[in-house]
Scaffold this active site. Sequence first.
Site, mmCIF file in Angstrom:
data_model
loop_
_atom_site.group_PDB
_atom_site.id
_atom_site.type_symbol
_atom_site.label_atom_id
_atom_site.label_comp_id
_atom_site.label_asym_id
_atom_site.label_seq_id
_atom_site.Cartn_x
_atom_site.Cartn_y
_atom_site.Cartn_z
ATOM 1 C CB THR A 149 28.637 -41.917 13.707
ATOM 2 O OG1 THR A 149 27.919 -41.439 12.549
ATOM 3 C CG2 THR A 149 28.375 -43.087 14.235
ATOM 4 C CG ASP A 203 24.893 -46.793 14.258
ATOM 5 O OD1 ASP A 203 24.891 -47.503 13.849
ATOM 6 O OD2 ASP A 203 25.559 -45.975 14.593
ATOM 7 N NE ARG A 270 4.456 -57.185 10.748
ATOM 8 C CZ ARG A 270 4.487 -56.049 11.089
ATOM 9 N NH1 ARG A 270 5.615 -55.873 11.951
ATOM 10 N NH2 ARG A 270 3.782 -54.534 10.449
#
Length: 520
Positions: A149, A203, A270
């Site tokens: 990460t 992130d 959508r």
Amino acid sequence: MRANVIIIGSGIAALQLAKKLSSDLHVIIITKAEVTTSNSYLAQGGIAVALSEHDDPSKHYQDTLEAGRYHNNHEAVSLMTQEAPELINELLSEGCPFDRDGSGHVKLGLEGAHSEKRIIHGGGDATGKTVVDFLNQQIDHITIIENITVYELLISNDRCIGVKGKDHNGRSIQVFADHTVIATGGLGQIYSFTSNAETVTGDGLALAYRAGAELSDMEFVQFHPTLLLANGKGAGLVSEAVRGEGARLVTEEGIYIMEGVHPYKDLAPRHVVSQTIFEWMKKGHTIYLDISSLENFEAHFPTVASICRENGIDVKGGKIPVVPGCHFLMGGIVTDLNGQTTIPNLYAIGEAACTGVHGANRLASNSLLEGLFFGRRLAAFINESKVEGKTLVRRRANERITPSRSLLPEISKLKNSMMDRTGIVRSKDKLKKQLDFLEGFAIDQWLEADLDHLSVEEINKVFMLISSWLVTKAAIARTESRGGHLRIDYPHEEKSWEQTQIIQHKKGGRVEQAKITLTT
């Protein structure tokens, strides 16, 4: 470690970039889990491209603008739709196994808001897997570091010079590079209903914001109309291609809910379909996808059939229970057409970037195309860039503090509150309540905090908190309804308007607005 190029993420944009970069460059891909853990790999839908004799890139361009409610960067849309046939023909010539019809021609399908059949698929409803696997075979010269990460961008003299990362055992690494690319995807996991991979927690967005980069249009979040509803949760995506083949949305009483709502009915944009389903669910109805008219469903849609089987849904019954869920972020890190951010030597591509190509609502099957298009453009830019040589960096004394771990939210409460207050339908009162909730976790401290001593799980919470705050703050600032952003206090979307771009950058968390007049 040192490289010429660091790519954070391993989706289609990252892999296309890696494939196209010069073999003279030392390239490192750093990915949060395994290299195939990405939204790209999960993508059931196809790739939009004007290939048929009835179609033209100009039609694809117009459909993209219409879906994006004309909030798009017109130049970016024009370039992408014009180059789409070349991008796909290149993959075809290299042997990428896209689906073909009985005559051997590439099979073209129809999806929501498209005026022509222009969606190519691989493996039926496994297009993402097909293309990612194909690209992976072509980058065996690239160094790939899995299960790391990235939690901080290294900045020196106002330029990005590399990254810090950590594995689940707490082992840290630093990698320095001439070019650092964020290709981490969006933020779907900040919502309780989502089609996104479990690793997609915002992130890259939080990394860029903490480093001082500009973000834009974070309020534009697309909710896919049809996630499989099982045990009160979204259990996986039911591809829009299912509706493209004739499936229809229906209540338990047999009412087809898209009748009279939009000219394209079940294949409307959508946001229209998601909002319609949401309104029926608020009235206590369960919504199903009626697949009874589709022949050989399991053979045609093996991925969807498998997800249904795993969750105890028998597709032979003819109906699949569905619910809308977070699918795609149209906003993100501000870049130019080459992927450059507002921080020198830092780039963003794919869903993490805001190029303006999607506007206020992404047209179906433009996401994989975007990754291929901008991956190639950024590679060409980096290949032509001068490498300035090694930069020696003295590690500064760490003067930042880490707030108490108690100032981190419980993930389930965060996700549920985002779905309820900053979800498909929004209002000023709910958004302000959510902003107060999020800022109660000392958001200003986490924007500046030292994350070195946190676990990977705690870092994920920080990034989810920051990403949730960015979306909510931007949603308050946009006092209109537009595309994927529906405010019930501003319910009617005007056909012409003054385009307002909500820019966010880290100066005391201030949100600034830059207004651009757009002729429609």
